[in-house]
Every structure is written in C-alpha cells, then in structure tokens.
Design an enzyme around this catalytic site. Structure first.
Site, PDB file in Angstrom:
ATOM      1  N   GLU A 463       0.870  -1.185   0.000  1.00  0.00           N
ATOM      2  CA  GLU A 463       0.000   0.000   0.000  1.00  0.00           C
ATOM      3  C   GLU A 463       0.903   1.231   0.000  1.00  0.00           C
ATOM      4  O   GLU A 463       1.781   1.348   0.866  1.00  0.00           O
ATOM      5  CB  GLU A 463      -0.880   0.025   1.252  1.00  0.00           C
ATOM      6  CG  GLU A 463      -1.981  -1.025   1.264  1.00  0.00           C
ATOM      7  CD  GLU A 463      -2.849  -0.951   2.532  1.00  0.00           C
ATOM      8  OE1 GLU A 463      -4.064  -1.080   2.404  1.00  0.00           O
ATOM      9  OE2 GLU A 463      -2.308  -0.778   3.648  1.00  0.00           O
ATOM     10  N   VAL A 464       0.686   2.118  -0.950  1.00  0.00           N
ATOM     11  CA  VAL A 464       1.406   3.393  -0.963  1.00  0.00           C
ATOM     12  C   VAL A 464       0.429   4.456  -0.486  1.00  0.00           C
ATOM     13  O   VAL A 464      -0.699   4.542  -0.993  1.00  0.00           O
ATOM     14  CB  VAL A 464       1.945   3.706  -2.370  1.00  0.00           C
ATOM     15  CG1 VAL A 464       2.357   5.170  -2.494  1.00  0.00           C
ATOM     16  CG2 VAL A 464       3.132   2.809  -2.693  1.00  0.00           C
TER      17      VAL A 464
END
Ligand code: 3H9
Length: 713
Positions: A463-464
C-alpha cells in the site's frame, strides 16, 4: 498488418512472430489464421525443408491464447470449439511432414508453450526472462490446446502435473532438466543455433529422447498402477490446497488421466469438453477479472496519467535493520537489483540486519529461484552503516523503525538531514497517519507511506499512502519502485488502517466476539478456511502477533469508535505473555515453530466454555458481512481509488478468496439490497456494529453497483 514474417535461409523458413501494436505475442483468431495459411505454404514449398518459429519481441515468445477472446465467448459450445480448433492447429504442427522447431526467448506461456510442445524440437535461451509454463489453472481454465496431453508424454506424468495443476512456470534451465527443452542457448546465439539444429533435423530426423528419472519414473510414470497412485496423491493435494473451490486443477488432472489411460484422441476430446465447461464458469470469470485488474495496475502509477515524473531509483536507503527493514532490503536487492544501504543505531544491529536481508536470497537460492551467480550479484548490492554514510547518494529511503510517532518523526528529520535534495522518504507503518509523520518535515511533499506486509519477500501487496502534501512525483516513484520489488501496488488514502487493516479490523474483532461467546477456535477458523481464506482469523491473529493486533485494534477503535470495539480476548492473552507464533504461545500451540492444535488452556484463561451453539452459517455471515460492510464504507470514503484496487488489496493483502472476486465484487454479486437486509438482521440480533453503511443503503435503494461491467470481465 501481419503477425508473421518469413525469411528463408538455406532450406529453413525462419518464421518470426511479432504482433503489431502489442507488447506480447498472443494467439488470437487472426494470428492463428495467418499461421495456418503459412503452414500450408511451407507444406507445398519444396524449397522449405524445415521451419524455425522465433519471436520478434524483446522478452516474450508467446503469452498464450487471447484471454480477451475467451472471456467474450457466448457459451460452452463456443468455448469447446475454441479449444478444439486450438488442438487441431497443434496437431497440424505435430504431424507436419517437415521438422518444425521452436526457438524460445522470453515468456512462453499457455498456448505458446502448447505450440512449442507440438513442435518437433525446442531450444530456449538460458536467460531469467525465459519462462516456460502453463498458467491456465490460474485463470480457472486448463491447457486446452493439447497441453494436458503433450506435456505428460514429454516429461512424465508427475513433472507435468506439478506444472499443470499449479499453473507453474519454469526457468529455461529447469525446463531443460525436465526435458521440456532440448537445447539451452545463450540469447545472442538463439537464431543461429536454431538454424543449425534445423539443418541437423533435416539430415538425420528428430533425435530420440531418453526416458528420464530412472527407476522411480519407470514405476510411477511409465506404468498404469504407478500412475493411479500419482493421480490419487495429486487429487488429494489439489483438494487440500483449493478446498474444492477451484474446479480447473481437478479437470486438468482428469484430462491428463483420460489421455494417458485411453489414448491421445480420447484425451484431447476430454480436454476440450472440460475447457468448454470451465471457460464459461463463474470461477474462471473471477480469476480472469483479477488478471485484468493486476495487469491494469502494472500501468497505474497511482496519479493522473501524465501528472508526474517518477524518479529513477538506483540506490535505496533502509533505516531500521529489524525484521521489516531486513525484509525490505533483501527483497529490493533480489527483485529490483538496486544498491541498498541499511542503517541502524549500531554496527551489531546492522550486521544482524544484513544477515537477515541475505536470508531472503538464501531462501530463493534454496528454492532454486536464483542461481549462485545471481545470489552473489544481489548479495554484493547490500551494505550497512551506523551513521548515514552513503545516504546522500540514495534516491529513496524507506524507514522501518519502531511504530511510534515521535520516533518516526525524529528518524524522518535525521534522514532529511542526510539525503540529497531530491530524495524521497517513505515510512513503513501500518497504524500511524502519514500526514502526522510528515508534520515538521522540511519537504513533506517528498514524504509518504509504503506499507509492506510481513514477511516482505513473500507478501505480494504494497500500500502506498500519500500524506496531505505528498507530490505526484513522489507517489509515482514509490509505486514504480514497489512494482520493481515485485509487488502489486495500490495507492490508498491516509485514513486509519489504510485499506487492508481497515477491512480486516471488524473481521478480526468479530472473530474475537464469537470466541468470547464460546465458539470454539477450530470452528471459527475452519468456517473461514472453508469459505476460502488461506488461514482462519484466529490463526491469523497468532501469525500477525497479538501485541501488533492489539495495537492496531486500539488505533482503529479510537478512530472509529464503538463499531470497531475489539473483543477483550487479546488483552487477556497478552497478560498471559501470549504473543502468537513469534513466542510460540498463542491461541494455538507451536511445536518447534510448527503450528499444532488449539492450546486448550486458552479457554480457561478467557473464562470460556466452548460450545457449538453458533452454526457455521452464522459464523460465516457475521465475519464476512462485517468485512463487506467495512469495505463498502471505506470505499465510499475514498480510501481506495477504485473498486478494482479495493478487491485486489483484499485478495493480495489478506487472502480474500480469489474465486469470490474480492469484497466489493462480492457485494455486487449478492446485490446491495440483499447485503443491506442481511446486515440489518445481524444488527438486530448482535448489535449496532452491523448497521449497514449509508453508501450501501443508498446503493441498494438505487440498484447501484461498485463495478459497471455487469460482472462480465
Ligand atoms: C491459454 O493459453 C489457453 C490455452 O491453453 C488454450 C486455448 C484453446 N491474452 O502483463 P503485461 C496483455 S490462456 C490477452 O503488462 P508483462 C496484457 O493484458 C493464456 N492479453 O506484460 C497487457 O495488455 P495491455 C495463458 C494478454 O511483460 C499486455 O499484454 N497465458 C495476454 O508484465 C502486456 O501484459 C497466460 O495466462 C493473453 N494471453 O508480462 C499469460 N497476455 O497492454 C498471461 C498478456 O492492453 N500473461 N496480455 O494492458 C502474462 O502472464 C504476462 O502478460 C506476461 C508478460 C508474463 C506474458
């Protein structure tokens, strides 16, 4: 424009396949028609005495049959016909009166490998990009152009089933060892060596291939009784892995068996009949949707197209040489091939971290995913420091220090003071808001979150998380680098729990509530593995670590209030020094690191008398609907950029059953109205935590859906 070009060289027709406008070669209807016409031409052309098939693409031989084509098939009969036609082409190749050779460089998958298998001789480049495999079962179908017949005949039933049933690809060296490939060649020599082989075959015919595998192969592959045992074991192993949710591997097994028991013709018939059934079935639909979603994500930098200039990352800094930091460093050298500089407070810690990072490479070497040379090359990219030396040259720094806001802020300040004025700083956190970590940074536009999952080298998702001020350039850089690390990357909003932990939270809480009501641990976990999760929620708590789960649960409770109140099971477990697998004391027993049965004293500790009062249906409903509701709520808050990202995040982040397509897809399939009415019934019985999300109620009223594709793709 044509897909094939032909050049004749001393009696050998070199047939180059290079589909115009496509990054890979695909056997679609047009390509197949062109190929068949060329075969007829070669048949009658006296000057052509052999044919070499080679690709014009840089790193792809053929990616298989056209997936777009088979998802558009209107019915089973059409799917069956597609497979029958594919088989007929491969038969024509296999029976061709002149030698046909496949010269393979790059990915050779599905129908592409089936074509190579039908050829009379196969050469492959000894290059990491050269992978030969039959990934069909991963799309919910089976190799339908003769692959279930030709592979076992070539390499033996055990080795063939190993590939077909798992949808596996093998590197060229392994494929050569197995006998799938006749000759291994360095890439620059592929064409000339293939031509030489063609001339040899013209003169002396196709060489006989020795039977491989010695006595075991003779007993298990080459005799019907041995094979019956192999089929039984394979079936058992498939059922254990798939829980019976995926029909394709069992169908492939049956098609292989038919062919080896009743002959090639019967095998091909069984193969195309089963292909037809699978290709229009619901599981294949879901798996193909996932394929398209992950393919689309490969091109999505998480920002509006054209709005960012991602920074090339040549050197990575990792601050914090603990378990996560080492996992990030090891994966970065192994996958992305960048220099990695690790920093921790003192050299002994750095040394330990470097050793753990090398452990990622050890694992790959052991599983033969890399060669010794590749190991040495990757290990040489790792270095360490206790004082930020070398950090001015880094392009991206990922910090993975203790999960504490003030510690993270201090570390970000230290990193900012040591790196160049373009470097991007990522914080690996699962609970702390990125915007808060970035507060006080001189360049908050270059600070963002990269939430890796543990163990980093195995978990496919990243997840960014942009903070309030993160620039599009920084986002795109992190996304691209995550992809180079081999991750599927989704960009999610800076909200508590981000996406994955947000939807996991009510699910794990509900498991805790069920347990505290006396539902046995095995019953909870068994119900959810039957639903299709790889592990049940209680076993997952042990894996994650109960201290970590308690911390995460506390953050979510604080952020979202009563709805996400954790059950008090975990607090009691922690008071008894039960941290889960990591200290060998959790809800389960661990014997020499291996999970054994439920640890029964836990029931006494939690003052529970286990009983089967709650039915599996209710267990499933409470757990699943808690997650569906949260997913709908988070999606409506914009935590994910699209339903596609939400579903891929759930599947790759927590193992949401792929054949169900993800929580948002599942809501579409059930219908929002039905989900709302079930949630209302659950709320009436178990409390307001099940109150349906407002967005879901609106969706139900308007007959809305998350996807506008009608579930077709
Ligand atoms: C089969 O063969 C059935 C047969 O047994 C029997 C039939 C009778 N079809 O992934 P990328 C597109 S089933 C259609 O970004 P990479 C992909 O969508 C097939 N399209 O590149 C993308 O399109 P766009 C079994 C395909 O370098 C573009 O190509 N084969 C297909 O990262 C680039 O793809 C498989 O399951 C296809 N078969 O990876 C292999 N393949 O640019 C599936 C690719 O419009 N493919 N596309 O978004 C792969 O695993 C990867 O694409 C590959 C390249 C490793 C080849």
């Amino acid at each position: 424009m044509s897909t094939f070009t032909v050049v004749e060289e001393q009696g050998v027709a070199v047939l180059t396949i290079d589909q115009p406008g496509s990054p890979v070669n695909i056997l679609n209807a047009a390509a197949k028609a062109e190929f068949e016409a060329l075969l007829e031409q070669f048949r009658s052309d006296q000057a052509v005495r052999a044919v070499v098939i080679i690709s014009g693409k840089p790193d792809n031989f053929i990616a298989g049959a056209d997936i777009e084509e088979f998802v558009a098939l209107p019915n089973q009969a059409a799917a069956e016909a597609l497979s029958r036609d594919g088989q007929a082409i491969m038969d024509r190749v296999a029976d061709f009166p002149k030698p046909i050779l496949a010269a393979v460089h790059g990915s050779c998958l599905g129908g592409g490998l089936e074509l190579a298998l039908a050829c009379h001789y196969r050469l492959a480049t000894n290059h990491p990009k050269t992978q030969l495999g039959l990934p069909e079962v991963q799309l919910g179908i089976l190799p339908g152009a003769g692959g279930c017949q030709r592979l076992p005949r070539l390499i033996g039933v055990r080795a063939a089933l190993d590939i077909i049933l798992a949808g596996k690809s093998e590197r060229a060296a392994k494929a050569f060892k197995l006998g799938m490939v006749d000759e291994l060649v360095p890439p620059p020599l592929l064409r000339s060596v293939a031509l030489a082989a063609a001339r040899r075959l013209i003169e002396s015919g196709v060489p006989r291939r020795p039977r491989r595998g010695g006595l075991t192969a003779l007993l298990l592959d080459a005799n019907p009784l041995g094979r019956a045992l192999v089929y039984r074991m394979a079936r058992k192993s498939v059922l254990a892995k798939t829980g019976g949710h995926y029909p394709a591997p069992l169908a492939a097994l049956a098609a292989v068996r038919t062919g080896l028991t009743r002959g090639m013709r019967a095998g091909l018939e069984d193969e195309h009949r089963r292909f037809g059934e699978l290709a229009v079935g619901p599981v294949s639909r879901k798996l193909v949707q996932i394929f398209f979603a992950t393919t689309a994500l490969k091109k999505d930098d998480g920002v509006a197209p054209g709005s960012a200039t991602p920074r090339p990352v040549r050197r990575l800094g990792v601050v914090g040489a603990g378990f996560m930091g080492a996992g990030i460093a090891g994966t970065a050298v192994a996958q992305a091939g960048v220099e990695v500089r690790m920093k921790d407070a003192d050299l002994p810690r750095v040394g330990k971290g470097l050793k753990a990072a090398t452990g990622v490479l050890d694992g790959r070497l052991k599983r033969r995913r890399i060669t010794r040379q590749e190991y040495a090359r990757s290990a040489a990219l790792l270095s360490g420091t206790a004082d930020f030396s070398g950090f001015p040259r880094t392009d991206l720094v990922i910090e993975a220090v203790f999960e504490e806001l003030t510690v993270k802020r201090t570390v970000v300040a230290e990193i900012e003071a040591s790196v160049g004025d373009q470097a991007i700083i990522a914080t690996n956190t699962s609970t702390i808001p990125i915007t808060e970590i970035a507060t006080g940074a001189h360049h908050p536009e270059r600070v963002l979150g990269m939430h890796f999952f543990s163990p980093v080298d195995r978990m496919p998702l990243l997840e960014v998380i942009p903070g309030a001020q993160t620039s599009p350039d920084a986002i795109a850089t992190a996304v691209q680098f995550g992809r180079r690390m081999g991750k599927t990357v989704i960009v999610v909003a800076d909200r508590p729990g981000f996406w994955v932990n947000r939807i996991l939270s009510p699910y794990l809480n509900e498991a805790g509530h069920l347990l505290m009501e006396g539902t046995p641990i095995e019953a909870i976990d068994r119900t959810m593995t039957r639903f299709g999760f790889p592990v049940g929620p209680i076993a997952l708590l042990d894996e994650v670590g109960l201290d970590v789960a308690a911390k995460g649960g506390g953050v979510m409770h604080q952020a979202f209030g009563e709805r996400l109140t954790p059950a008090d099971a975990i607090g009691k477990m922690l008071a008894d020094n039960r941290l889960g697998r990591k200290n060998g004391r959790g809800f389960y027993r661990y014997e020499v690191g291996k999970k054994a049965g439920v640890d029964h004293p836990v029931y006494r500790l939690l003052s529970i008398t286990p009983s089967d009062r709650v039915s599996p249906q209710t267990i499933e409903q409470r757990l699943v609907y808690a997650m569906l509701n949260e997913a709908a709520m988070a999606a409506s808050e914009g935590v994910v950029r699209s339903p596609r990202d939400g579903d891929i995040g759930a599947i790759f982040g927590i193992g949401f059953p792929p054949f169900r397509g993800g929580p948002l897809r599942m809501i579409d399939d059930l219908g929002a109205a039905q989900v709302v009415s079930t949630l209302r019934a659950l709320a009436a019985e178990f409390g307001p935590r099940f109150t349906p999300a407002g967005s879901l109620v609106a969706m139900a009223e308007q007959g809305g859906r998350f996807y506008d594709d009608g579930g077709s793709r």
